[in-house]
Scaffold this motif. Sequence first.
Motif, PDB file in Angstrom:
ATOM      1  N   ALA A 178       0.853  -1.197   0.000  1.00 19.61           N
ATOM      2  CA  ALA A 178       0.000   0.000   0.000  1.00 19.61           C
ATOM      3  C   ALA A 178       0.884   1.241   0.000  1.00 19.61           C
ATOM      4  N   LEU A 179       1.024   1.853  -1.162  1.00 20.11           N
ATOM      5  CA  LEU A 179       1.834   3.062  -1.298  1.00 20.11           C
ATOM      6  C   LEU A 179       0.927   4.277  -1.463  1.00 20.11           C
ATOM      7  N   LEU A 180       1.341   5.381  -0.842  1.00 21.14           N
ATOM      8  CA  LEU A 180       0.540   6.596  -0.922  1.00 21.14           C
ATOM      9  C   LEU A 180       0.706   7.282  -2.271  1.00 21.14           C
ATOM     10  N   ARG A 181       1.827   7.079  -2.904  1.00 23.56           N
ATOM     11  CA  ARG A 181       2.083   7.693  -4.213  1.00 23.56           C
ATOM     12  C   ARG A 181       3.012   6.795  -5.016  1.00 23.56           C
ATOM     13  N   CYS A 182       3.054   7.052  -6.298  1.00 20.01           N
ATOM     14  CA  CYS A 182       3.930   6.280  -7.174  1.00 20.01           C
ATOM     15  C   CYS A 182       5.343   6.844  -7.089  1.00 20.01           C
ATOM     16  N   PRO A 183       6.311   6.048  -6.725  1.00 17.42           N
ATOM     17  CA  PRO A 183       7.680   6.578  -6.615  1.00 17.42           C
ATOM     18  C   PRO A 183       8.253   6.902  -7.983  1.00 17.42           C
ATOM     19  N   ALA A 184       8.975   8.007  -8.058  1.00 18.42           N
ATOM     20  CA  ALA A 184       9.646   8.375  -9.304  1.00 18.42           C
ATOM     21  C   ALA A 184      10.953   7.604  -9.455  1.00 18.42           C
ATOM     22  N   GLN A 185      11.586   7.334  -8.344  1.00 17.78           N
ATOM     23  CA  GLN A 185      12.803   6.541  -8.332  1.00 17.78           C
ATOM     24  C   GLN A 185      12.678   5.424  -7.302  1.00 17.78           C
ATOM     25  N   LEU A 186      13.297   4.328  -7.616  1.00 17.26           N
ATOM     26  CA  LEU A 186      13.236   3.164  -6.724  1.00 17.26           C
ATOM     27  C   LEU A 186      14.669   2.785  -6.332  1.00 17.26           C
ATOM     28  N   GLY A 187      14.955   2.892  -5.034  1.00 21.68           N
ATOM     29  CA  GLY A 187      16.271   2.505  -4.533  1.00 21.68           C
ATOM     30  C   GLY A 187      16.260   1.043  -4.093  1.00 21.68           C
ATOM     31  N   VAL A 188      17.320   0.335  -4.441  1.00 21.16           N
ATOM     32  CA  VAL A 188      17.441  -1.082  -4.067  1.00 21.16           C
ATOM     33  C   VAL A 188      18.699  -1.246  -3.218  1.00 21.16           C
ATOM     34  N   LEU A 189      18.522  -1.814  -2.023  1.00 25.01           N
ATOM     35  CA  LEU A 189      19.623  -2.100  -1.109  1.00 25.01           C
ATOM     36  C   LEU A 189      19.697  -3.614  -0.899  1.00 25.01           C
ATOM     37  N   LEU A 190      20.861  -4.183  -1.148  1.00 27.42           N
ATOM     38  CA  LEU A 190      21.058  -5.621  -0.957  1.00 27.42           C
ATOM     39  C   LEU A 190      22.211  -5.821   0.022  1.00 27.42           C
ATOM     40  N   ASP A 191      21.872  -6.353   1.204  1.00 23.01           N
ATOM     41  CA  ASP A 191      22.889  -6.658   2.214  1.00 23.01           C
ATOM     42  C   ASP A 191      22.965  -8.182   2.340  1.00 23.01           C
ATOM     43  N   LEU A 192      23.941  -8.787   1.673  1.00 20.85           N
ATOM     44  CA  LEU A 192      24.046 -10.245   1.668  1.00 20.85           C
ATOM     45  C   LEU A 192      24.491 -10.784   3.023  1.00 20.85           C
ATOM     46  N   GLN A 193      25.239 -10.005   3.760  1.00 17.76           N
ATOM     47  CA  GLN A 193      25.685 -10.455   5.074  1.00 17.76           C
ATOM     48  C   GLN A 193      24.495 -10.563   6.038  1.00 17.76           C
ATOM     49  N   ALA A 194      23.641  -9.555   6.009  1.00 19.64           N
ATOM     50  CA  ALA A 194      22.470  -9.567   6.893  1.00 19.64           C
ATOM     51  C   ALA A 194      21.304 -10.330   6.295  1.00 19.64           C
ATOM     52  N   GLY A 195      21.368 -10.645   4.989  1.00 18.58           N
ATOM     53  CA  GLY A 195      20.264 -11.338   4.337  1.00 18.58           C
ATOM     54  C   GLY A 195      19.043 -10.448   4.177  1.00 18.58           C
ATOM     55  N   GLU A 196      19.245  -9.202   3.734  1.00 16.99           N
ATOM     56  CA  GLU A 196      18.154  -8.235   3.602  1.00 16.99           C
ATOM     57  C   GLU A 196      18.133  -7.627   2.204  1.00 16.99           C
ATOM     58  N   LEU A 197      16.920  -7.521   1.662  1.00 15.99           N
ATOM     59  CA  LEU A 197      16.685  -6.819   0.398  1.00 15.99           C
ATOM     60  C   LEU A 197      15.684  -5.708   0.695  1.00 15.99           C
ATOM     61  N   VAL A 198      16.103  -4.459   0.501  1.00 16.49           N
ATOM     62  CA  VAL A 198      15.287  -3.300   0.874  1.00 16.49           C
ATOM     63  C   VAL A 198      14.964  -2.487  -0.371  1.00 16.49           C
ATOM     64  N   PHE A 199      13.675  -2.154  -0.529  1.00 10.51           N
ATOM     65  CA  PHE A 199      13.230  -1.247  -1.587  1.00 10.51           C
ATOM     66  C   PHE A 199      12.765   0.037  -0.909  1.00 10.51           C
ATOM     67  N   CYS A 200      13.238   1.163  -1.386  1.00 17.04           N
ATOM     68  CA  CYS A 200      12.897   2.421  -0.735  1.00 17.04           C
ATOM     69  C   CYS A 200      12.831   3.547  -1.764  1.00 17.04           C
ATOM     70  N   GLU A 201      12.341   4.666  -1.301  1.00 16.57           N
ATOM     71  CA  GLU A 201      12.292   5.880  -2.118  1.00 16.57           C
ATOM     72  C   GLU A 201      13.465   6.756  -1.685  1.00 16.57           C
ATOM     73  N   PRO A 202      14.491   6.881  -2.508  1.00 15.17           N
ATOM     74  CA  PRO A 202      15.727   7.547  -2.062  1.00 15.17           C
ATOM     75  C   PRO A 202      15.529   8.988  -1.612  1.00 15.17           C
ATOM     76  N   ALA A 203      14.661   9.731  -2.277  1.00 19.72           N
ATOM     77  CA  ALA A 203      14.524  11.150  -1.952  1.00 19.72           C
ATOM     78  C   ALA A 203      14.032  11.367  -0.526  1.00 19.72           C
ATOM     79  N   SER A 204      13.079  10.563  -0.096  1.00 20.58           N
ATOM     80  CA  SER A 204      12.501  10.739   1.239  1.00 20.58           C
ATOM     81  C   SER A 204      13.050   9.751   2.264  1.00 20.58           C
ATOM     82  N   GLY A 205      13.727   8.715   1.800  1.00 19.85           N
ATOM     83  CA  GLY A 205      14.196   7.680   2.714  1.00 19.85           C
ATOM     84  C   GLY A 205      13.099   6.733   3.159  1.00 19.85           C
ATOM     85  N   THR A 206      11.914   6.835   2.535  1.00 15.11           N
ATOM     86  CA  THR A 206      10.790   5.962   2.910  1.00 15.11           C
ATOM     87  C   THR A 206      11.070   4.525   2.473  1.00 15.11           C
TER      88      THR A 206
END
Length: 508
Positions: free
Chosen positions: A448-476
């Motif tokens: 459930a997103l409040l708005r359509c992101p213009a940019q999509l940030g992808v963070l992959l931490d293989l050591q922690a086993g985490e894949l994070v999708f975020c909006e880079p401008a706001s840090g959301t």
Amino acid sequence: MSADASEPESGPGSGPGSEPGSEPGSGPASGPGSESASGPGSGPASEPGSGPGSGPGSGPGSESASGPGSESASGPASEPESGPASELGSESASGPASEPGSESASEPGSGPGSGPGSEPDQLCSEHREPLSLFCLFERRPVCAACARLGGRCHGHRIRRAEEHAEELRNKIVDQCERLQLQSAGITKYVAEVLQGKNQKAVSMASAARELVIQRMSLVRSLCESEEQRLLEQVLGEEERAHQSILTQQAHWTEALRKLDTLRTSLVGMLTHLDDLQLIQKEHEIVERAEEAEGVLDPQESDKLSFNEKRAWSPLLTQLWATSVFGSLSGMEEVHINERTVSPLLHLSEDRRTLTFSAKKSKACSDDPERFDHWPNALAATTFHAGLHAWIVNVQHSCAYKVGVASAQLPRKGSGSDCRLGHNAFSWVFSRYAQEFRFSHNGQHEPLALLRCPAQLGVLLDLQAGELVFCEPASGTVLHIHRTSFPRPLLPVFAVADQLISIVHQWPQ
């Protein structure tokens, strides 16, 4: 065994000294735990508990060692007389109370039936015959006369006493074997599983602690108090897991002690008790077996494992993602591998932009690495370890997928094994019109997103086993997926509307 089958064992002429199965040459001296057996005419020592010499276990109404409900070994026809010989008769079922060398009614000269070769077993109080049989209905030893026509056990199921004792011995042996196996299993669980759990919990706690410290170092000026809170939670979880393991160790140590006590008791019965004594202990044997069954086998429990969620924090994740994308050194240089690009996509010269085309390009060669049906493409960069971040400009497309995929992802065909998010080899964030979701292995989680992101940030931490999708401008943070990823992984893209582009450098 029927009553008729038991008669040959106690036919005419049988007496206290001629019971079938008696050991030849059984002398008058009774060993430890032996029972007194007053035969016919045994004299004044036949009544337990009479006389000043009676032991502490004697008394009015005391039963003989023949079992519950049976009468005293001296029947009503034998009148009690006080005398020192009655002391052993009152202690015949007390076990340790009978000392080697104590006087017994079966000593030479105690009665007409005594003497060398006489049977030391107890006699039926009613018929004065050896208790050589066992009544399965009344659950007590009986003589052959009791089983004959007119006897109190006529028509009951009868078997030889030594057969019943042998069956009890077999039960004890089986139970001891089961207890030994159960003890071995618990010992292995305590020595290996709990020890491994403890080491794993300590290791995971250490890794979580390092992860928290590493991330907080990027934003320490903004969230020092958050760092302290998380470290305390990790420490508390580590102590909880360790305490749970110690509790389990104590519990199973006590269970082992209990099982060992039960086994020792059963082995003692098996070793030191004769047939009749063993039969008399049948109820106790059953109780020991039931008590052993109450000790359950170890079960796997999440309480013995370190809970990684105690190291998770939405605030930390958001600040961490913002810090990574705000650092030039945190950005990954990602280019698309042109050999993987679908014929439905056009790749720009800088290998950063993918444009969708409804018609397949005929210029594309039939490369084995190329996706030939779905509009997919893989990056040329592979990730084996560490932290990686990249940004994709998605503002012009209403149908796209962005994420990571294993190098094992199939490329040929229209099946789900090549479709991003529909197999075990891909993890993607997708948009179709106004619907957003995260997909992996055919499982789709709506977002459930409040708005359509213009940019999509992808963070992959293989050591922690985490894949994070975020909006880079706001840090959301839009979505977080945690798992143990296979290696290596590659950035993956799919476009079914307009175009998407990999951002070369995110503006500060």
